[in-house]
Design a protein around this motif. Structure first.
Motif, PDB file in Angstrom:
ATOM      1  N   ASN A  47       0.719  -1.174   0.027  1.00 15.02           N
ATOM      2  CA  ASN A  47       0.242   0.010   0.064  1.00 15.02           C
ATOM      3  C   ASN A  47       0.989   1.188  -0.118  1.00 15.02           C
ATOM      4  O   ASN A  47       1.914   1.026   0.617  1.00 15.02           O
ATOM      5  CB  ASN A  47      -1.004   0.082   1.170  1.00 15.02           C
ATOM      6  CG  ASN A  47      -1.840  -1.088   1.282  1.00 15.02           C
ATOM      7  OD1 ASN A  47      -2.588  -1.576   0.315  1.00 15.02           O
ATOM      8  ND2 ASN A  47      -2.162  -1.773   2.247  1.00 15.02           N
ATOM      9  N   TYR A  48       0.383   2.354  -0.541  1.00 15.20           N
ATOM     10  CA  TYR A  48       1.079   3.630  -0.580  1.00 15.20           C
ATOM     11  C   TYR A  48       0.851   4.300   0.603  1.00 15.20           C
ATOM     12  O   TYR A  48      -0.311   4.530   1.229  1.00 15.20           O
ATOM     13  CB  TYR A  48       0.580   4.635  -1.703  1.00 15.20           C
ATOM     14  CG  TYR A  48       1.164   4.064  -2.932  1.00 15.20           C
ATOM     15  CD1 TYR A  48       2.575   4.205  -3.251  1.00 15.20           C
ATOM     16  CD2 TYR A  48       0.211   3.576  -3.889  1.00 15.20           C
ATOM     17  CE1 TYR A  48       3.060   3.962  -4.447  1.00 15.20           C
ATOM     18  CE2 TYR A  48       0.952   3.132  -5.255  1.00 15.20           C
ATOM     19  CZ  TYR A  48       2.077   3.332  -5.472  1.00 15.20           C
ATOM     20  OH  TYR A  48       2.781   3.211  -6.911  1.00 15.20           O
ATOM     21  N   ILE A  49       1.805   4.945   1.362  1.00 12.55           N
ATOM     22  CA  ILE A  49       1.755   5.742   2.492  1.00 12.55           C
ATOM     23  C   ILE A  49       2.033   7.104   1.917  1.00 12.55           C
ATOM     24  O   ILE A  49       3.262   7.482   1.600  1.00 12.55           O
ATOM     25  CB  ILE A  49       2.668   5.426   3.476  1.00 12.55           C
ATOM     26  CG1 ILE A  49       2.095   3.845   4.138  1.00 12.55           C
ATOM     27  CG2 ILE A  49       2.651   6.485   4.725  1.00 12.55           C
ATOM     28  CD1 ILE A  49       3.425   3.307   5.102  1.00 12.55           C
ATOM     29  N   ILE A  50       1.089   7.866   1.666  1.00 12.24           N
ATOM     30  CA  ILE A  50       1.449   9.283   1.232  1.00 12.24           C
ATOM     31  C   ILE A  50       1.460  10.420   2.578  1.00 12.24           C
ATOM     32  O   ILE A  50       0.408  10.302   3.374  1.00 12.24           O
ATOM     33  CB  ILE A  50       0.256   9.862  -0.103  1.00 12.24           C
ATOM     34  CG1 ILE A  50       0.207   8.665  -0.669  1.00 12.24           C
ATOM     35  CG2 ILE A  50       0.614  10.902  -0.313  1.00 12.24           C
ATOM     36  CD1 ILE A  50      -1.154   8.886  -1.663  1.00 12.24           C
ATOM     37  N   ARG A  51       2.302  11.109   2.609  1.00 10.25           N
ATOM     38  CA  ARG A  51       2.508  12.014   3.862  1.00 10.25           C
ATOM     39  C   ARG A  51       2.811  13.345   3.186  1.00 10.25           C
ATOM     40  O   ARG A  51       3.165  13.502   2.005  1.00 10.25           O
ATOM     41  CB  ARG A  51       3.746  11.722   4.603  1.00 10.25           C
ATOM     42  CG  ARG A  51       3.576  10.374   5.265  1.00 10.25           C
ATOM     43  CD  ARG A  51       4.628  10.119   6.298  1.00 10.25           C
ATOM     44  NE  ARG A  51       4.728   8.934   7.083  1.00 10.25           N
ATOM     45  CZ  ARG A  51       5.156   7.930   6.572  1.00 10.25           C
ATOM     46  NH1 ARG A  51       6.001   7.715   5.714  1.00 10.25           N
ATOM     47  NH2 ARG A  51       5.170   6.836   7.592  1.00 10.25           N
ATOM     48  N   TRP A  52       2.257  14.442   4.088  1.00  9.26           N
ATOM     49  CA  TRP A  52       2.263  15.681   3.705  1.00  9.26           C
ATOM     50  C   TRP A  52       2.459  16.425   4.972  1.00  9.26           C
ATOM     51  O   TRP A  52       2.039  16.156   5.936  1.00  9.26           O
ATOM     52  CB  TRP A  52       1.273  16.309   2.501  1.00  9.26           C
ATOM     53  CG  TRP A  52      -0.149  16.070   3.150  1.00  9.26           C
ATOM     54  CD1 TRP A  52      -0.684  16.905   4.235  1.00  9.26           C
ATOM     55  CD2 TRP A  52      -1.035  15.242   3.046  1.00  9.26           C
ATOM     56  NE1 TRP A  52      -1.863  16.416   4.247  1.00  9.26           N
ATOM     57  CE2 TRP A  52      -2.003  15.323   3.560  1.00  9.26           C
ATOM     58  CE3 TRP A  52      -1.139  14.074   2.267  1.00  9.26           C
ATOM     59  CZ2 TRP A  52      -3.467  14.606   3.737  1.00  9.26           C
ATOM     60  CZ3 TRP A  52      -2.195  13.242   2.092  1.00  9.26           C
ATOM     61  CH2 TRP A  52      -3.313  13.623   2.762  1.00  9.26           C
ATOM     62  N   LYS A  53       3.110  17.895   4.748  1.00 16.13           N
ATOM     63  CA  LYS A  53       3.035  18.840   5.690  1.00 16.13           C
ATOM     64  C   LYS A  53       2.499  20.177   5.094  1.00 16.13           C
ATOM     65  O   LYS A  53       2.982  20.461   4.117  1.00 16.13           O
ATOM     66  CB  LYS A  53       4.369  19.098   6.475  1.00 16.13           C
ATOM     67  CG  LYS A  53       4.383  17.865   7.446  1.00 16.13           C
ATOM     68  CD  LYS A  53       5.716  17.939   8.188  1.00 16.13           C
ATOM     69  CE  LYS A  53       6.135  16.771   9.131  1.00 16.13           C
ATOM     70  NZ  LYS A  53       7.400  17.205   9.927  1.00 16.13           N
ATOM     71  N   ALA A  54       1.920  21.068   5.862  1.00 14.30           N
ATOM     72  CA  ALA A  54       1.576  22.525   5.432  1.00 14.30           C
ATOM     73  C   ALA A  54       1.991  23.221   6.584  1.00 14.30           C
ATOM     74  O   ALA A  54       1.832  23.252   7.685  1.00 14.30           O
ATOM     75  CB  ALA A  54       0.112  22.393   5.061  1.00 14.30           C
TER      76      ALA A  54
END
Length: 381
Positions: free
Chosen positions: A56-63
């Motif tokens: 599975n893809y683990i997609i992370r981000w920060k803003a």
């Protein structure tokens, strides 16, 4: 030059020893650095993509603030996500990520995260998941000093391509690969020639001069057979000197810049045998030319230790059965790895010989300010 020739031979031997190694993309991607975006009001600042043990893809981000709701889109084309991307999930930016099933198994996928205020950031796995090749990865996503980012899916780096499976070849065709740049010596190419790939042009750019009639691979094999590797010098010494030499005689990288400037060259992959030294410096030169910081360039260079970890482990386990001298094994370990001092030696030589990295790009590589601006327009967004 003798030590540099043996550097080529070392790549041949270490790569052949590790040919049957099993590479773990999950482990490799887990250590990949995040990509930074320009800091401004209401913007994403980082993104990364890795896979879990189930694929599975683990997609992370920060803003830099709560951007409200978020939509995540995907596409097999990095250029079509904003217009034609398919919706993968809806969530909230404050969650900073999600886990999702692979929407297109067997093909490379790119993602776009869009906040409620319209801010966006692209993301993808740095590694290209191939069955028969180690250290094939994308240079996309890295931030430049002016806030732009290297385009995903245009610039790749890799180890030798001889092990590509039919499924791998299909994936590279789907990526749209157009150009293969090969830095290897004639001896390396004769041992493991690049396969012909539909739609792609193979270009030879040997990074090191060869002595006609020499057999560097045989010389190193003889050294290994005797267990006396003192000719390799202190651990890491050979690759420090090799990287200095590549900057002092950068003909291959001059040709690399010419290839990048040509129209319809990309997507492009540059490779050597292990994909860590000659291709590593080539990748560093590309990123520096595009305006990526030295620290980020160093991070990318050192990632080869992560992507090649399993191959190197198995190679050293085999070496330990035939070589008992600890100093010799330490020299071989250093030969299989990338270390900060290797690339730093190249960067320091650029500055010493040309006054600065910019001076090396302009005078050493012959890239004018106008051509550099053209490269940035072609490969940044």
């Amino acid at each position: 030059m003798k030590s540099i020739n043996r550097f080529c031979a070392a790549s041949i031997v270490t790569a052949s020893i590790a040919a049957a190694a099993i590479w773990s993309p999950v482990q490799a991607n887990a250590a990949a650095p995040v990509v930074s975006a320009k800091q401004s009001v209401g913007q994403f600042t980082q993104s990364s993509v890795v896979r879990d043990k189930n694929g599975n893809y683990i997609i992370r981000w920060k803003a830099n603030q709560d951007l409200g709701s978020a939509k995540v889109y995907w596409s097999t084309s990095p250029d079509q996500i904003e217009k034609n991307g398919k919706e993968l999930a809806r969530t909230y930016t404050r969650y900073n990520g999600l886990v999702a099933a692979d929407p297109k198994p067997g093909q490379r996928v790119y993602f776009l995260i869009k906040g409620g205020n319209g801010a966006t950031i692209k993301a993808a796995e740095r590694a290209v998941e191939l069955q028969g090749v180690v250290n094939f990865r994308d240079l996309g996503g890295y931030a430049t000093s002016d806030g732009r980012h290297v385009k995903w899916g245009k610039l790749f780096r890799s180890g030798e391509l001889a092990g590509l499976t039919d499924a791998d070849k299909l994936q590279l065709k789907t990526i749209g690969l157009k150009t293969i740049i090969d830095y290897r010596s004639n001896a390396e190419v004769a041992q493991k020639p690049d396969p012909a790939l539909s739609g792609a042009t193979n270009i030879r750019m040997p990074a090191m001069k060869e002595v006609e009639g020499s057999s560097n691979a045989t010389d190193l094999n003889s050294l290994i057979a005797t267990g006396d590797l003192s000719a390799l010098g202190k651990p890491g010494e050979m690759l420090v000197e090799a990287n200095k030499g590549l900057v002092q005689a950068p003909d291959a990288y001059v040709s690399l810049m010419d290839a990048l400037l040509a129209e319809k060259t990309a997507p492009i992959v540059q490779h050597c045998t292990a994909g860590k030294d000659r291709a590593g410096l080539g990748s560093a030169i590309i990123l520096l030319t595009l305006g990526v910081s030295e620290s980020t360039v160093m991070d990318d260079f050192l990632l080869s230790n992560v992507y090649r970890a399993e191959a190197n482990k198995q190679a050293m386990a085999y070496m330990g059965t035939i070589i008992k001298d600890a100093d010799a094994l330490a020299s071989l370990q250093a030969l299989m790895e990338v270390r900060q001092e290797y690339l730093q030696a190249a960067i320091d030589t650029m500055k010493q010989q040309y006054g600065s990295i910019d001076g090396f790009i302009e005078k050493g590589l012959g890239v004018s300010k106008a051509e550099r601006a053209k490269l940035q327009a072609m490969y940044l967004e």
